[in-house]
Motif scaffolding. Sequence first.
Motif, PDB file in Angstrom:
ATOM      1  N   ASN A  34     -10.273  25.055   3.000  1.00 54.63           N
ATOM      2  CA  ASN A  34     -10.493  26.244   3.816  1.00 54.63           C
ATOM      3  C   ASN A  34     -11.980  26.400   4.150  1.00 54.63           C
ATOM      4  N   LYS A  35     -12.827  26.180   3.162  1.00 50.43           N
ATOM      5  CA  LYS A  35     -14.275  26.303   3.375  1.00 50.43           C
ATOM      6  C   LYS A  35     -14.772  25.224   4.333  1.00 50.43           C
ATOM      7  N   GLU A  36     -14.236  24.018   4.232  1.00 55.16           N
ATOM      8  CA  GLU A  36     -14.633  22.943   5.136  1.00 55.16           C
ATOM      9  C   GLU A  36     -14.269  23.274   6.579  1.00 55.16           C
ATOM     10  N   LYS A  38     -13.848  26.294   7.847  1.00 55.92           N
ATOM     11  CA  LYS A  38     -14.724  27.392   8.262  1.00 55.92           C
ATOM     12  C   LYS A  38     -16.122  26.865   8.579  1.00 55.92           C
ATOM     13  N   ASN A  39     -16.624  25.959   7.746  1.00 54.86           N
ATOM     14  CA  ASN A  39     -17.938  25.371   7.955  1.00 54.86           C
ATOM     15  C   ASN A  39     -17.979  24.615   9.290  1.00 54.86           C
TER      16      ASN A  39
END
Length: 76
Positions: A34-36, A38-39
């Motif tokens: 999820n963070k990847e 978003k990044n």
Amino acid sequence: MSQKSTVDLMIDDLKLQIMNLSGDRATYRAIATNKEVKNKQLKQEIEKLKKEIEELKKKMTDSKTEEVIEEPQSAE
């Protein structure tokens, strides 16, 4: 009624720990994914904004150039 041996209890405990760790690993992997995503989205947005800034700078420069060119003509 047979009692479980210490070894059997240790094995059961280790199985439980492995199961819990597997669940934690899946959770962390989902968070990381999820963070990847978003990044990546934020990086794309940054690039888009950089392009917009460059376009605006170019328009400002072109506008100033036009004013300088027009100014001497109006003086005649």
